[in-house]
Design a protein around this motif. Structure first.
Motif, PDB file in Angstrom:
ATOM      1  N   GLU A   1       0.856  -1.196   0.000  1.00 31.76           N
ATOM      2  CA  GLU A   1       0.000   0.000   0.000  1.00 31.76           C
ATOM      3  C   GLU A   1       0.893   1.247   0.000  1.00 31.76           C
ATOM      4  O   GLU A   1       1.716   1.431   0.898  1.00 31.76           O
ATOM      5  CB  GLU A   1      -0.903   0.000   1.242  1.00 31.76           C
ATOM      6  CG  GLU A   1      -1.581   1.312   1.546  1.00 31.76           C
ATOM      7  CD  GLU A   1      -2.406   1.863   0.405  1.00 31.76           C
ATOM      8  OE1 GLU A   1      -2.264   3.055   0.101  1.00 31.76           O
ATOM      9  OE2 GLU A   1      -3.204   1.078  -0.180  1.00 31.76           O
ATOM     10  N   PRO A   2       0.739   2.121  -1.016  1.00 27.25           N
ATOM     11  CA  PRO A   2       1.667   3.253  -1.154  1.00 27.25           C
ATOM     12  C   PRO A   2       1.470   4.385  -0.154  1.00 27.25           C
ATOM     13  O   PRO A   2       2.416   5.128   0.131  1.00 27.25           O
ATOM     14  CB  PRO A   2       1.412   3.742  -2.588  1.00 27.25           C
ATOM     15  CG  PRO A   2       0.003   3.325  -2.878  1.00 27.25           C
ATOM     16  CD  PRO A   2      -0.198   2.031  -2.147  1.00 27.25           C
ATOM     17  N   GLU A   3       0.254   4.539   0.384  1.00 27.14           N
ATOM     18  CA  GLU A   3       0.005   5.645   1.304  1.00 27.14           C
ATOM     19  C   GLU A   3       0.213   5.180   2.748  1.00 27.14           C
ATOM     20  O   GLU A   3      -0.484   4.278   3.229  1.00 27.14           O
ATOM     21  CB  GLU A   3      -1.408   6.186   1.132  1.00 27.14           C
ATOM     22  CG  GLU A   3      -1.633   6.905  -0.201  1.00 27.14           C
ATOM     23  CD  GLU A   3      -2.943   7.647  -0.215  1.00 27.14           C
ATOM     24  OE1 GLU A   3      -3.406   8.089   0.868  1.00 27.14           O
ATOM     25  OE2 GLU A   3      -3.530   7.783  -1.314  1.00 27.14           O
TER      26      GLU A   3
ATOM     27  N   ALA B   1      -0.560   6.497   5.548  1.00 24.65           N
ATOM     28  CA  ALA B   1      -1.713   6.678   6.427  1.00 24.65           C
ATOM     29  C   ALA B   1      -2.717   5.542   6.246  1.00 24.65           C
ATOM     30  O   ALA B   1      -3.318   5.059   7.216  1.00 24.65           O
ATOM     31  CB  ALA B   1      -2.382   8.024   6.152  1.00 24.65           C
ATOM     32  N   VAL B   2      -2.921   5.128   5.001  1.00 22.86           N
ATOM     33  CA  VAL B   2      -3.852   4.030   4.734  1.00 22.86           C
ATOM     34  C   VAL B   2      -3.301   2.724   5.298  1.00 22.86           C
ATOM     35  O   VAL B   2      -4.039   1.925   5.900  1.00 22.86           O
ATOM     36  CB  VAL B   2      -4.112   3.900   3.220  1.00 22.86           C
ATOM     37  CG1 VAL B   2      -4.950   2.655   2.920  1.00 22.86           C
ATOM     38  CG2 VAL B   2      -4.823   5.143   2.692  1.00 22.86           C
TER      39      VAL B   2
END
Length: 307
Positions: A221-223, A225-226
């Motif tokens: 997952e690149p973000e 925060a996610v």
């Protein structure tokens, strides 16, 4: 394919020395490798009255095993188990051959060896020529923890324990190992080594790779925060499906190394199933997806409920 379940003890049987006495009394049992499996075997077999001789390459582990009264004696010296009637080889797969070669000069000709490795065909091919009284074995039990600290009583109760004799396995050696294993109150099975390896590739080795891939996919997952939110929201479903992928890396590598062909076959089959699901979702073919999930719902109990 010769796979069959060995008859279970009579109802009410609780294991212990009485059962072994009918086969000639309590024994001296060696445990080579005092980790989770070896330590748990030692705990249960000592409680039945057997004399337990432990061997570990680390002196600290030997001292700990004696202090916790898991074994009667322990030493890194293979001479300690020279007087054992039966020896469980509980080292990692890669160390089994060296362990047997160290033991052979010290063993009585009547001694019986059995291993607990999760792959059988290459191990049986390696060890049987080194010692005629060898019986391949695999207890299908464990926890997320490892080492002697994780050893506990009752680990094998109601769990499958597979023996993999060949045409050259002495009948008396097989009978002795089966009787001792049965006293652990497990579900005892016998099959050919190659059939064992194909079966466990599906239900043990493939899940490790799939579970590890699930964790790795989440990490893509690149973000940040996610990803952090996903980590906070992860609940029982993620814990269940990721557990074996978060286990001992050495075990996963050994599964792949020693059961390479069978594991690759299952991985390719799994990838084909994933490709099918991707296609159904891309095409919004909800009816086909529903049929696929209904089938897996119906078939799952055959794998997770005792037959």
């Amino acid at each position: 394919m010769a796979i069959y379940s060995v008859a279970a003890p009579e109802e009410g049987y609780a294991g212990g020395a009485n059962n072994t006495e009918s086969q000639g009394g309590v024994m001296k049992i060696g445990i080579v490798g005092l980790g989770l499996i070896g330590g748990s075997l030692a705990i249960d077999l000592r409680s039945q009255g057997h004399t337990i001789l432990g061997m570990s390459r680390r002196a600290e582990t030997c001292e700990q095993a004696i202090a916790r009264q898991i074994v009667h004696e322990a030493s890194p010296d293979p001479k300690l188990v020279a007087s054992a009637d039966l020896i469980f080889l509980c080292t990692p797969l890669a160390a089994l051959q060296d362990s047997v070669q160290q033991l052979v000069p010290h063993l009585a000709t009547t001694a019986i060896l059995t291993d607990v490795g999760s792959v059988k065909q290459p191990i049986v091919q390696q060890l049987a020529p080194l010692w005629p009284n060898f019986v391949g074995g695999h207890p299908m039990a464990g926890t997320a923890e490892s080492g002697l600290d994780a050893a506990l009583s009752g680990l094998f109760v109601d769990r499958p324990y597979v023996l993999t004799p060949t045409e050259s396995t002495p009948a008396h050696a097989l009978a002795t190992v089966a009787e001792v294993v049965r006293s652990l109150r497990c579900r005892l099975y016998q099959c050919a080594p190659a059939e064992h390896d194909r079966a466990v590739a599906w239900i043990s080795h493939l899940p490790v790779m799939v579970s590890a891939s699930l964790i790795a996919a989440c990490l893509s997952e690149p973000e940040a925060a996610v990803l952090e939110l996903a980590q906070h929201l992860a609940s029982s479903g993620f814990r269940d499906t990721s557990r074996v992928g978060g286990g001992n890396p050495e075990l996963g590598v050994m599964m792949a190394r020693y059961n390479q062909a069978a594991l690759l076959n299952t991985l390719h089959a799994y990838r084909n199933q994933l490709d099918g699901l991707i296609q159904q979702i891309e095409q919004a073919n909800w009816a086909a997806l529903d049929q696929a999930l209904m089938r897996t719902q119906a078939e799952r109990p055959k794998f997770v409920e005792p037959q």
